[in-house]
Write a protein that holds these residues in place. Structure first.
Motif, PDB file in Angstrom:
ATOM      1  N   GLY A  85       1.392  15.462  73.956  1.00 26.10           N
ATOM      2  CA  GLY A  85       1.994  15.710  72.652  1.00 26.10           C
ATOM      3  C   GLY A  85       0.999  15.525  71.520  1.00 26.10           C
ATOM      4  N   CYS A  87      -2.664  16.353  69.524  1.00 20.47           N
ATOM      5  CA  CYS A  87      -3.519  17.509  69.228  1.00 20.47           C
ATOM      6  C   CYS A  87      -4.958  17.021  69.085  1.00 20.47           C
ATOM      7  N   THR A 161      -0.215  21.718  69.603  1.00 26.33           N
ATOM      8  CA  THR A 161       1.147  21.671  70.142  1.00 26.33           C
ATOM      9  C   THR A 161       2.003  22.680  69.385  1.00 26.33           C
TER      10      THR A 161
END
Length: 167
Positions: A85, A87, A161
């Motif tokens: 989750g 980046c 994401t």
């Protein structure tokens, strides 16, 4: 064949393993074709990545990757099996910009937004940031775009994401 990117020290402790990623070097960029990232074993052939990549795209700190072990004992990533989750964003300060070639100035602008990362080297102050899941992505994106428009830095998103894309 290009050489691997310069090695980094492990985050701390002796339970870390190195996982290598192979890629095609980008024209006009650093001449490396492999990067080693630190990880913690998550299974017999998987590891959770523990730092942000400077060169490898499509992976972020906290992701779990599968690897194979080569005859020389190196662990080579073969794909991501679980996304964290998070980046990955890379920021390179513009040497002639208002912040100069200072990685610290980049950190000072982005750390208040909850970003953390590391610098490639003093000679190349490229900062690889992890944007944690749950970060204020619209604020991060606005700050990155503002800094680029002001000539402070250039940036690229190396692992995004759906939440980042929607921000």
């Amino acid at each position: 064949m290009a050489s691997p990117a310069p090695d980094r020290d492990p985050p701390g402790g002796d339970h870390f393993i190195k996982v290598w990623f192979k890629f095609v070097p980008r024209e006009g960029w650093l001449p490396y074709d492999a990067e080693g990232l630190w990880g913690v074993a998550a299974g017999p052939d998987t590891a959770r990545i523990c730092n942000a990549p400077f060169l490898q795209d499509g992976v972020a700190e906290g992701d779990v990757v599968r690897f194979t072990v080569s005859p020389d004992g190196l662990r080579w990533a073969s794909g991501r099996v679980e996304a964290s989750g998070n980046c990955t964003v890379r920021v390179l300060p513009e040497p002639r910009g208002a912040l100069g070639p200072s990685a610290k100035a980049v950190y000072d602008r982005l750390a208040p937004l909850g970003l953390f990362g590391e610098t490639f080297s003093k000679e190349l102050p490229l900062v690889a940031f992890t944007l944690p899941a749950g970060a204020d992505l619209p604020a991060v994106k606005a700050t990155l775009q503002h800094g680029e428009a002001e000539g402070w830095w250039s940036f690229e998103v190396a692992c995004a994401t759906d939440e980042w894309k929607a921000a």
